[in-house]
Design an enzyme around this catalytic site. Structure first.
Site, PDB file in Angstrom:
ATOM      1  CD  GLU A  67      -4.491 -62.017   9.768  1.00  0.00           C
ATOM      2  OE1 GLU A  67      -4.338 -61.237  10.710  1.00  0.00           O
ATOM      3  OE2 GLU A  67      -5.343 -61.837   8.890  1.00  0.00           O
TER       4      GLU A  67
HETATM    5  C1  ACM Z   1      -3.073 -59.262   6.311  1.00  0.00           C
HETATM    6  O1  ACM Z   1      -3.181 -58.076   6.677  1.00  0.00           O
HETATM    7  N1  ACM Z   1      -3.568 -60.241   7.035  1.00  0.00           N
HETATM    8  C2  ACM Z   1      -2.393 -59.604   5.061  1.00  0.00           C
END
Ligand code: ACM
Length: 536
Positions: free
Chosen positions: A341
């Site tokens: 992310e």
């Molecule tokens: C995640 O759940 N961003 C690894």
């Protein structure tokens, strides 16, 4: 690049009450109750052969005998004695022997079936004695967890119970499907102190989990002291989701956790999540920011808004020093560098950053582990990609595997312990779906992904993110019963797994959790055994 943001749907992080599970095991095992059957163990063993009509009854004068010359095997004996003494009231002295015991409980490092390998064990129960044989202390430890489950549930009570302490006769030969059998705890979104983590280590070790991944840094908190960058802990660790006080582990506390885990044959994998999920670090040091201005500390639950400054040299000094200090504290082979992310880092910067920092891990004597997006960067020897997607194929993961990575499976719609069980569940999130026990159980790590070969799968990990979880009882409620379900995926052969048989075996664990004070979700999918009523 397709990175998916987690859509965090936060229920109240504080106004959550779950039923406490501290029921008293007040009755003896009924004298006519059959001993626990060898096939009822979780995770289900590779092979279990009952010996009809044979029962072993633990005598008050029993000893636990361990091999001369192996302090680690003797430590497993002491661990077993510590488990059994409170409920049996027996002295259970732990002794060493170079011979072959003929009574009591023997833990031996010789004579096991060769199939048990480095983590398995052979357990023999005769009318005269119980023998656990393994090639390593880790194998003995796993055999002891099986032995524990073969005793009546009342053995888990912390006060003296009447007994008798009977085990069914027969032989179990057992070993794991996968070498990586993990759980993860997010200590960043909410901080959990050493006592909570130790309790979770105790709980997961019962199900032969051998790795605990600690998510030590995120936007909301930095949880480990770094001597070269002290404000990470004192500033970056000073709050958490919802604005509470947060906290951090001193180096001595982290070292204590590593040792406590090692005594349970569990390896700690520390994670510093980068280049995104870094607001706590950016808030601690203005010079880590491209604009030389520290942002405020963050106590919300959004993701994807922070990034280390890829173009600044000090970023690499910082990362190298952090990873070197963490490696020096960590005996296990892996450093997890996150990589998920990074929505505020350009694709080119992401690759530049990851390619620059991955060698720091190797230079510190460790192997890179990261979320599967790190497949966008170059390979490094031994690299592990942790798959957290919800689909059956993923371009970043395929890229990682084609470059040589091994895979740890944590598909968010099956293995994320912070997802709600149903839309009635008072805790947790639901962005990856609702995960009832059967959903957590009914998948095969080797075949879920269409374009990753079974040979690339190293194991399974059950992550627990803590946006909505503030205390031990919350962690327990989300882990039990799904953590034991996922542990069976990681340990037991696929051919031995079956939901209908599993749910009955799982239901029989309920009285054990009650006796241990574990707060668990009484899933309507599971036929829960009830402890014997008092007064019978
Ligand atoms: C995640 O759940 N961003 C690894």
């Amino acid at each position: 690049m397709h990175r998916r943001a987690r859509q965090v749907l936060l229920v109240s992080a504080v106004a959550v009450v779950t039923a406490a599970g501290f029921a008293w095991i007040g009755a003896a095992t009924p004298a006519d109750a059959a001993p626990v059957s060898l096939q009822s163990v979780v995770p289900v063993p590779v092979s279990a052969q009952p010996a009809a009509g044979v029962t072993y009854t633990l005598p008050a004068a029993a000893t636990i005998q361990t091999p001369t010359g192996s302090p680690a095997a003797t430590a497993v004996g002491s661990y077993l004695a510590d488990l059994l003494r409170p409920s049996t009231g027996y002295a259970l002295p732990v002794t060493t022997t170079s011979g072959t015991p003929t009574s009591g409980i023997a833990l031996l490092l010789s004579g096991a079936d060769p199939s048990v390998g480095s983590e398995g064990y052979q357990l023999d129960v005769t009318a005269a004695l119980v023998t656990v044989r393994a090639q390593t202390p880790a194998g003995l430890f796993h055999g002891v967890q099986t032995l524990r489950q073969l005793l009546p549930a009342a053995v888990e009570a912390r006060t003296v119970q009447p007994g008798p302490w009977e085990l069914a006769g027969g032989r179990i030969v057992d070993y794991p499907r996968y070498g990586y059998r993990g759980a993860m705890l997010d200590v960043s979104r909410h901080f959990f102190g050493v006592d909570v983590v130790k309790r979770y280590l105790d709980e997961i070790s019962q199900y032969k989990i051998n790795t605990l991944h600690l998510h030590l840094s995120d936007d909301q908190g930095w949880r480990i002291v770094v001597d070269a960058w002290p404000r990470l802990a004192t500033v970056g660790g000073s709050t958490q989701v919802g604005g509470g006080a947060g906290g951090y582990y001193t180096k001595a506390q982290y070292t204590d956790l590593v040792a406590y885990a090692a005594a349970r044959h569990i390896t700690i994998v520390p994670e510093i999540d980068m280049p995104g999920h870094t607001n706590a670090a950016l808030a601690s040091y203005a010079e880590l920011n491209c604009n030389n201005t520290a942002p405020p500390l963050y106590t919300g639950t959004s993701v994807g808004f922070s990034s280390l400054c890829v173009g600044k040299e000090i970023t690499y000094t910082f990362v190298q020093q952090v990873l070197a200090e963490l490696a020096a504290l960590t005996p296990g082979p892996y450093l997890h560098i996150g990589g998920d992310e990074a929505n505020s880092t350009s694709d080119a910067d992401y690759r530049t950053f990851m390619n620059r920092i991955q060698p720091f891990v190797g230079n510190a004597g460790k192997t890179v582990m990261g979320w599967h997006q790190l497949g966008q960067a170059d390979h490094t020897p031994g690299r592990i990609a942790q798959y957290w997607g919800t689909t059956t194929s993923d371009a970043d993961l395929s890229a990682a595997v084609s470059k040589g990575a091994k895979v740890v499976m944590s598909p968010a719609n099956k293995a994320y312990l912070d997802m709600k069980y149903t839309n009635q569940t008072p805790l947790g999130l639901s962005w990856a779906g609702l995960i009832e026990v059967q959903t957590a159980y009914n998948w095969d790590p080797a075949t879920l992904l269409t374009n990753v070969p079974a040979s690339a799968i190293l194991g399974v990990e059950a992550p627990m993110w803590s946006e909505t979880l503030t205390k031990l009882a919350d962690i327990e409620f989300m882990a039990f019963p799904r953590l034991p379900a996922l542990a069976e995926l990681a340990w037991s052969p696929q051919s031995a797994r079956n939901w209908d048989a599993f749910k009955t075996r799982l239901g029989a664990q309920g009285p054990r959790w009650t006796a241990q004070g574990i707060n668990f979700y009484r899933s309507p999918q599971v036929p829960w055994a009830t402890p014997p009523a008092t007064g019978r």
